[in-house]
Structure formats: C-alpha cells, structure tokens
Design a protein around this motif. Structure first.
Motif, short mmCIF file in Angstrom:
data_model
loop_
_atom_site.label_atom_id
_atom_site.label_comp_id
_atom_site.label_asym_id
_atom_site.label_seq_id
_atom_site.Cartn_x
_atom_site.Cartn_y
_atom_site.Cartn_z
N GLY A 40 -11.49 30.98 9.13
CA GLY A 40 -11.96 30.39 10.37
C GLY A 40 -13.23 29.58 10.17
N ALA A 41 -14.16 30.12 9.36
CA ALA A 41 -15.41 29.42 9.10
C ALA A 41 -15.17 28.14 8.30
CB ALA A 41 -16.38 30.33 8.35
N ALA A 42 -14.18 28.16 7.41
CA ALA A 42 -13.84 26.96 6.65
C ALA A 42 -13.28 25.88 7.58
CB ALA A 42 -12.82 27.29 5.56
N ALA B 279 -10.78 35.30 12.46
CA ALA B 279 -10.64 33.90 12.07
C ALA B 279 -10.89 32.99 13.27
CB ALA B 279 -9.25 33.63 11.50
N ARG B 280 -10.35 33.34 14.41
CA ARG B 280 -10.51 32.51 15.60
C ARG B 280 -11.95 32.52 16.07
NH1 ARG B 280 -5.44 33.94 19.47
NH2 ARG B 280 -6.34 32.19 20.64
N ALA B 281 -12.61 33.67 15.93
CA ALA B 281 -14.01 33.75 16.34
C ALA B 281 -14.90 32.89 15.45
CB ALA B 281 -14.48 35.20 16.31
N MET B 282 -14.65 32.94 14.13
CA MET B 282 -15.47 32.18 13.20
C MET B 282 -15.17 30.69 13.24
SD MET B 282 -17.59 34.27 11.92
CE MET B 282 -18.29 33.32 10.58
N ALA B 283 -13.98 30.32 13.71
CA ALA B 283 -13.66 28.90 13.85
C ALA B 283 -14.56 28.25 14.89
CB ALA B 283 -12.20 28.72 14.23
N SER B 284 -14.90 28.97 15.93
CA SER B 284 -15.89 28.57 16.91
C SER B 284 -15.81 27.09 17.32
CB SER B 284 -17.30 28.86 16.36
OG SER B 284 -18.30 28.61 17.34
N GLY B 285 -14.70 26.73 17.96
CA GLY B 285 -14.55 25.36 18.41
C GLY B 285 -13.64 24.53 17.54
N ALA B 286 -13.30 25.06 16.36
CA ALA B 286 -12.37 24.37 15.47
C ALA B 286 -11.01 25.06 15.51
CB ALA B 286 -12.91 24.35 14.04
N ASP B 287 -10.69 25.59 16.69
CA ASP B 287 -9.42 26.31 16.84
C ASP B 287 -8.22 25.42 16.54
OD1 ASP B 287 -11.54 27.08 19.00
OD2 ASP B 287 -10.41 28.93 18.64
N ASP B 288 -8.36 24.11 16.82
CA ASP B 288 -7.25 23.19 16.56
C ASP B 288 -6.98 23.05 15.07
OD1 ASP B 288 -9.77 22.01 16.32
OD2 ASP B 288 -9.04 20.00 16.85
N VAL B 289 -8.05 22.99 14.27
CA VAL B 289 -7.89 22.89 12.82
C VAL B 289 -7.27 24.18 12.28
CG1 VAL B 289 -9.10 22.66 10.62
CG2 VAL B 289 -9.80 21.28 12.58
N LEU C 8 -3.49 26.57 3.35
CA LEU C 8 -3.72 27.91 2.83
C LEU C 8 -2.60 28.29 1.88
CD1 LEU C 8 -4.61 29.60 6.26
CD2 LEU C 8 -6.17 28.44 4.67
N VAL C 9 -2.97 28.63 0.65
CA VAL C 9 -1.97 29.02 -0.34
C VAL C 9 -1.89 30.54 -0.40
CG1 VAL C 9 -1.32 28.94 -2.78
CG2 VAL C 9 -2.42 26.95 -1.71
N HIS C 10 -0.77 31.07 0.06
CA HIS C 10 -0.49 32.50 -0.01
C HIS C 10 -1.70 33.35 0.43
CE1 HIS C 10 2.02 35.83 -1.12
NE2 HIS C 10 1.13 36.32 -1.97
N PRO C 11 -2.17 33.19 1.66
CA PRO C 11 -3.31 34.00 2.13
C PRO C 11 -2.95 35.48 2.18
CG PRO C 11 -2.25 32.88 3.97
CD PRO C 11 -1.61 32.33 2.73
N ARG C 12 -3.97 36.30 2.04
CA ARG C 12 -3.74 37.75 2.04
C ARG C 12 -3.13 38.21 3.36
NH1 ARG C 12 -8.41 42.36 0.88
NH2 ARG C 12 -7.05 44.18 1.10
N HIS C 13 -3.60 37.62 4.47
CA HIS C 13 -3.05 37.94 5.79
C HIS C 13 -2.12 36.82 6.21
CE1 HIS C 13 -5.96 41.25 6.45
NE2 HIS C 13 -6.77 40.48 5.74
N ALA C 14 -0.83 37.11 6.27
CA ALA C 14 0.16 36.08 6.57
C ALA C 14 -0.09 35.43 7.92
CB ALA C 14 1.57 36.68 6.52
N ALA C 15 -0.57 36.22 8.88
CA ALA C 15 -0.83 35.69 10.23
C ALA C 15 -2.31 35.39 10.42
CB ALA C 15 -0.34 36.69 11.28
N VAL C 16 -2.96 34.89 9.38
CA VAL C 16 -4.40 34.70 9.41
C VAL C 16 -4.83 33.76 10.52
CG1 VAL C 16 -4.33 32.82 7.72
CG2 VAL C 16 -6.42 34.18 7.98
N ARG C 17 -4.00 32.81 10.89
CA ARG C 17 -4.38 31.85 11.94
C ARG C 17 -4.54 32.52 13.29
NH1 ARG C 17 0.42 27.79 10.32
NH2 ARG C 17 1.42 29.84 10.49
N GLU C 18 -3.89 33.67 13.46
CA GLU C 18 -3.99 34.38 14.75
C GLU C 18 -4.97 35.55 14.69
OE1 GLU C 18 -0.70 33.73 13.43
OE2 GLU C 18 -0.89 31.84 14.54
#
Length: 269
Positions: free
Chosen positions: A31-33, A61-71, A47-57
């Motif tokens: 999310g921060a990235a 991750a959503r909290a650290m994206a902080s406004g970059a939820d679209d990305v 994302l190449v084979h992330p540890r958490h398959a549903a990392v986008r949800e």
C-alpha cells in the motif's frame, strides 16, 4: 492536470513506467509503495507472487495507500518476473548488496535518466524491487538491463521497501520531467523515430534469445547442463552492457537456430 486534448508530455512518459515488487511480504509495504509512486505521477504497479494473494484488499495495504487506492486496486498480480517484464524494453533491478555477476551498476539519478530516455523513445520501463527480507534473487537481477544501489548511510543503510520505491520514483520523475521538457522544445520530426529494426529489444525477446543460445551451447557441448558454472550469467552480464535492438536479438536467435538445425542434421546423417 492533463490537457483536455490529451495527456501531457510527462504523463505520456509516466504511462510507460511500471514498478514491480517481487514477492512482497507485508501488505502495508504494498500500500505504501502504491502511495509512493502516485505521489510522483506514476500509476502502474505489478506484484510478482505476493505472499498474500488478496493483498489489494488487505486493510493494512488500503490504509497505507492513503489516497492511492486506485493504484493499489489496479495493481496486477503475476506469477513470475518474466510476466511482469512483458512489453518492457529496459528494466532496472534495485539491490542493497553487490553482485558478482549482473548488469551494469548505476546510481539512482543516472538510472532515472536512462529509463526516461528509453520511455522518450516509446519503450516500456520497469523498476524492479525484491522481497523485504531477502531482496532480489540473482536470477531475477540477471533478467534486468541495469542495477541500482541507493548510497545510504553505510553505518545504517536499512531502507524500507516503500522508501526505496519512493527514492527511485522521485529520480524517475525528475528525469521524465526533463525529458518531457526537452521533447516539448525539440519535438521529433517525421522520420526521426527509430525504425522497427533499431527499436530496443523487449524483455521477452531477450529471454527467448538466451533460451536459444543456451540450447545451442548445450547441443555443441560447450555448456554442460550438469555443471553450467557461471557461463550463462557471464553472457547475460556481457549483453546487459549493450542496448540490444530487436534486429540484433533476431540475428543471435538465427545463429542459434542454425546451429541447432545443423546439429540435428548431423545426428540424422
């Protein structure tokens, strides 16, 4: 804001740049990235084979994206680095440690300038980052055209993954802004663009070339698959020092193809 008639010169270049995270472990870093690259005007995250398959949800991750939820929501998930580099003409691996074999080492600023130059010619660019704990594997580094190291404080050089992404995104932004300004003041005239034969070879083109070369070297007995040593790594390092065009890649693939065919004919004779 983009012009109503289309994207700005910077936005055109930025659309050709992707940020690749290989096997990220922590949803918060993903999310921060996403936030880091959006603040610099970029939007493609792979994302190449992330540890958490549903990392986008993941909530973190959503909290650290902080406004970059679209990305974050648009981030592509792929199985391997080859898939992440599809369509890319130039890729940069970020590494915190020296490699005995690997592509040329660049400072982040020089890397940004080289990447922006490729984007200005219409090529795709990828910045590749490794796992938080182990970084990039050697075989992933060798698939990139260049490598960068952030010259941090040697007494405490530990950088969080998203911080590293932010540094490279900043350097890429500066370089793309300069390239966009240069293109606006000296736009290409018809006939100046590179021809198809002179176009930079894509990552998949180069991967195919190495596959062909390796098969040919094995067939003629120059490469022992049971004891390959560092031959292919050295060849990757050699070719990484060049800016291979598609035509050049096709020449090497043609050579390998004819070697394999001749060996097959000799065995059947």
């Amino acid at each position: 804001m983009a012009d109503v008639h289309g994207p700005s010169p910077f936005e055109t270049l930025a659309a050709r740049v992707r940020f690749v995270l290989v096997e990220p472990s922590h949803p918060g870093n993903v999310g921060a990235a996403a936030r880091a690259i959006k603040t610099m005007g970029f939007g493609e995250l792979v994302l190449v084979h992330p540890r958490h398959a549903a990392v986008r949800e993941e909530p973190e991750a959503r909290a650290m994206a902080s406004g970059a939820d679209d990305v974050l929501a648009a981030a592509r998930i792929v199985d391997d680095l080859d898939a992440a580099l599809a369509g890319v003409q130039w890729s940069l691996a970020l590494s915190a440690r020296p490699r005995e074999y690997g592509p040329p080492l660049l400072a982040p600023r020089a890397a940004g300038m080289q990447g922006a130059a490729v984007a200005a010619q219409g090529g795709g660019v990828a910045l590749v980052f490794g796992n938080e704990r182990t970084g990039l594997a050697n075989h992933d580094v060798e698939r990139c055209r260049a490598i960068a190291h952030i010259p941090a404080n040697p007494a405490y050089s530990s950088l969080n993954l998203s911080q590293a992404v932010q540094v490279l995104a900043y350097e890429m932004r500066l370089a793309c802004l300069d390239a966009a300004l240069a293109s606006a003041s000296s736009p290409l005239v018809p006939g100046q663009a590179a021809s198809a034969g002179d176009a930079g070879a894509g990552a998949e083109d180069i991967a195919g070339m190495f596959g062909h070369l390796e098969a040919a070297l094995v067939r003629v007995g120059f490469l022992d698959p049971e004891n390959p040593k560092k031959l292919m790594s050295r060849l990757r390092q050699l070719f990484a020092r060049t800016a291979l065009t598609r035509e050049e890649v096709n020449i090497f693939r043609g050579i390998a193809k004819h070697v394999l065919a001749r060996c097959r004919d000799d065995r059947q004779a």
